[in-house]
Write a protein that holds these residues in place. Structure first.
Motif, PDB file in Angstrom:
ATOM      1  N   LYS A   7       1.704 -11.650   9.403  1.00  0.00           N
ATOM      2  CA  LYS A   7       1.386 -10.223   9.345  1.00  0.00           C
ATOM      3  C   LYS A   7       0.367  -9.987   8.239  1.00  0.00           C
ATOM      4  O   LYS A   7       0.718  -9.863   7.070  1.00  0.00           O
ATOM      5  CB  LYS A   7       2.650  -9.417   9.089  1.00  0.00           C
ATOM      6  CG  LYS A   7       2.432  -7.920   9.194  1.00  0.00           C
ATOM      7  CD  LYS A   7       3.723  -7.162   9.267  1.00  0.00           C
ATOM      8  CE  LYS A   7       3.477  -5.664   9.325  1.00  0.00           C
ATOM      9  NZ  LYS A   7       2.484  -5.280  10.355  1.00  0.00           N
TER      10      LYS A   7
ATOM     11  N   SER B 189      -1.071  -4.159   7.217  1.00  0.00           N
ATOM     12  CA  SER B 189       0.021  -3.189   7.233  1.00  0.00           C
ATOM     13  C   SER B 189      -0.101  -2.329   8.483  1.00  0.00           C
ATOM     14  O   SER B 189      -1.131  -2.337   9.162  1.00  0.00           O
ATOM     15  CB  SER B 189      -0.061  -2.303   6.002  1.00  0.00           C
ATOM     16  OG  SER B 189      -1.239  -1.520   6.071  1.00  0.00           O
TER      17      SER B 189
ATOM     18  N   LYS C 122      -1.809  -9.819   1.940  1.00  0.00           N
ATOM     19  CA  LYS C 122      -0.487 -10.380   1.693  1.00  0.00           C
ATOM     20  C   LYS C 122      -0.021 -11.086   2.951  1.00  0.00           C
ATOM     21  O   LYS C 122       0.526 -10.470   3.859  1.00  0.00           O
ATOM     22  CB  LYS C 122       0.495  -9.275   1.313  1.00  0.00           C
ATOM     23  CG  LYS C 122       1.831  -9.816   0.876  1.00  0.00           C
ATOM     24  CD  LYS C 122       2.654  -8.769   0.156  1.00  0.00           C
ATOM     25  CE  LYS C 122       4.011  -9.316  -0.232  1.00  0.00           C
ATOM     26  NZ  LYS C 122       3.947 -10.600  -0.954  1.00  0.00           N
TER      27      LYS C 122
ATOM     28  N   SER D 216       5.663 -13.275   2.821  1.00  0.00           N
ATOM     29  CA  SER D 216       6.681 -12.422   2.209  1.00  0.00           C
ATOM     30  C   SER D 216       7.085 -13.035   0.872  1.00  0.00           C
ATOM     31  O   SER D 216       6.767 -14.187   0.577  1.00  0.00           O
ATOM     32  CB  SER D 216       7.894 -12.333   3.120  1.00  0.00           C
ATOM     33  OG  SER D 216       8.494 -13.611   3.202  1.00  0.00           O
ATOM     34  N   LYS D 217       7.802 -12.280   0.078  1.00  0.00           N
ATOM     35  CA  LYS D 217       8.299 -12.793  -1.201  1.00  0.00           C
ATOM     36  C   LYS D 217       9.155 -14.034  -0.987  1.00  0.00           C
ATOM     37  O   LYS D 217       9.097 -14.978  -1.769  1.00  0.00           O
ATOM     38  CB  LYS D 217       9.123 -11.718  -1.919  1.00  0.00           C
ATOM     39  CG  LYS D 217       8.288 -10.613  -2.536  1.00  0.00           C
ATOM     40  CD  LYS D 217       7.555 -11.094  -3.765  1.00  0.00           C
ATOM     41  CE  LYS D 217       6.512 -10.065  -4.218  1.00  0.00           C
ATOM     42  NZ  LYS D 217       5.550 -10.655  -5.180  1.00  0.00           N
ATOM     43  N   SER D 218       9.955 -14.022   0.061  1.00  0.00           N
ATOM     44  CA  SER D 218      10.794 -15.180   0.360  1.00  0.00           C
ATOM     45  C   SER D 218       9.964 -16.451   0.472  1.00  0.00           C
ATOM     46  O   SER D 218      10.307 -17.479  -0.115  1.00  0.00           O
ATOM     47  CB  SER D 218      11.560 -14.950   1.657  1.00  0.00           C
ATOM     48  OG  SER D 218      12.477 -13.896   1.500  1.00  0.00           O
ATOM     49  N   SER D 219       8.878 -16.390   1.205  1.00  0.00           N
ATOM     50  CA  SER D 219       8.031 -17.571   1.372  1.00  0.00           C
ATOM     51  C   SER D 219       7.337 -17.941   0.073  1.00  0.00           C
ATOM     52  O   SER D 219       7.231 -19.120  -0.272  1.00  0.00           O
ATOM     53  CB  SER D 219       6.980 -17.317   2.448  1.00  0.00           C
ATOM     54  OG  SER D 219       7.595 -17.137   3.692  1.00  0.00           O
ATOM     55  N   GLU D 220       6.874 -16.935  -0.639  1.00  0.00           N
ATOM     56  CA  GLU D 220       6.218 -17.214  -1.925  1.00  0.00           C
ATOM     57  C   GLU D 220       7.177 -17.971  -2.850  1.00  0.00           C
ATOM     58  O   GLU D 220       6.829 -19.023  -3.392  1.00  0.00           O
ATOM     59  CB  GLU D 220       5.787 -15.905  -2.601  1.00  0.00           C
ATOM     60  CG  GLU D 220       4.613 -15.201  -1.939  1.00  0.00           C
ATOM     61  CD  GLU D 220       4.252 -13.882  -2.619  1.00  0.00           C
ATOM     62  OE1 GLU D 220       3.440 -13.142  -2.069  1.00  0.00           O
ATOM     63  OE2 GLU D 220       4.798 -13.589  -3.719  1.00  0.00           O
TER      64      GLU D 220
ATOM     65  N   GLU E  71       9.525 -17.293   7.758  1.00  0.00           N
ATOM     66  CA  GLU E  71       8.865 -16.104   8.312  1.00  0.00           C
ATOM     67  C   GLU E  71       9.121 -15.923   9.802  1.00  0.00           C
ATOM     68  O   GLU E  71       8.796 -14.876  10.356  1.00  0.00           O
ATOM     69  CB  GLU E  71       7.349 -16.178   8.095  1.00  0.00           C
ATOM     70  CG  GLU E  71       6.898 -16.373   6.662  1.00  0.00           C
ATOM     71  CD  GLU E  71       6.724 -15.060   5.928  1.00  0.00           C
ATOM     72  OE1 GLU E  71       6.623 -14.000   6.571  1.00  0.00           O
ATOM     73  OE2 GLU E  71       6.679 -15.091   4.680  1.00  0.00           O
TER      74      GLU E  71
END
Lengths: 145, 145
Positions: free
Chosen positions: A2, A5, B2, B5-9, B86
């Motif tokens: 993604k 946005s 971006k 996601s934060k999870s992947s980062e 993701e």
DNA sequence: TTCTTTGCAGATAAAACACTCTTAAAAGCG
DNA sequence: CGCTTTTAAGAGTGTTTTATCTGCAAAGAA
């Protein structure tokens, strides 16, 4: 993946639709856009307001009012739209989200990502709305094709 | 832009850190990782749990427990990690978020995006954690470098 | 002028994402 | 066994993004 946005997705869809409708009428109403593209009228209004404030569009109130391109779509690059709706640092972010990452203190993925990011930026910088807008059928911009 | 996601980062940062620590100790504790990388212990636990369930890591409880690679990091590609964290459709999404977009009913940006996306996928598919992990200093994975 | 149509601006609500806490279960150690 | 260390699992909270509402201002038409 993604990348954009919802704001950018909706904004781009509306602009691409306008490219194809351009010759039919001077101003396109946001109500029409939102109905044709199945996008919330309220939300789309906000997005297009932002593009108007950024001088990509002009707006006109009252009956038969709406919005129109201020700059011809041949001269609006995808990156112009995206930078307005996502922020000017859109093509300058670290893959791992590390604020300190850069040439001085590169994260392990810095070089890797820099190359990919550069190529992507190049494409967005050299592709105009007009070019994209004439690519396909209008209905393909709708939610349900 | 971006992309992750934060999870992947966080997940990638932890794994890259582990690549460099790998020879020092069999298991790395999540507490250590979270402290060294300034990532919330609770949140990181969840992320690494997911990677364990996906069979990229093994975990061991109790004193001197922690996590370790199940598959050697030379064989874990960036795309493997990203697909777990993701979703498997990570590299198959329409730029404009249109669910119906595809070869049969392409949106105006379909061809444009397909090429970029393909190149990106190729890079993620052929770059291993080991390759990236040995690229830089450990401290560059920390929040404040 | 008064009414309708349209965009503008600010406030509110809902949903998604990011993060935290609590309890449980496994493993080692005395 | 009882105690400590560690991950597992699920519920709970906070924040950001996405979406909606309300009142207003501008413009045209009766």
């Amino acid at each position: 993946m993604k990348v954009l946005s919802k704001s950018s997705e909706y904004g781009l869809r509306a602009l691409l639709y306008m490219v194809r409708k351009q010759n039919e009428q001077e101003y396109v109403s946001i109500r029409d856009l939102s109905e044709q593209l199945d996008i919330s009228f309220y939300f789309l209004t906000k997005i297009l307001q932002t593009l108007t404030q950024a001088n990509l569009l002009v707006s006109y109130r009252g009956p038969n009012g709406g919005i129109a391109f201020k700059v011809p779509p041949e001269k609006i690059m995808l990156s112009d739209v995206v930078r307005v709706l996502e922020g000017s640092d859109f093509f300058d972010k670290c893959l791992l989200g590390l604020p300190g990452c850069g040439e001085m203190a590169p994260c392990p993925m810095h070089e890797f990502w820099k190359e990919i990011k550069g190529a992507l930026k190049q494409e967005f910088d050299t592709t105009s709305l007009a070019e994209m807008g004439h690519n396909a059928q209008i209905r393909s911009l709708r939610l349900i094709p």
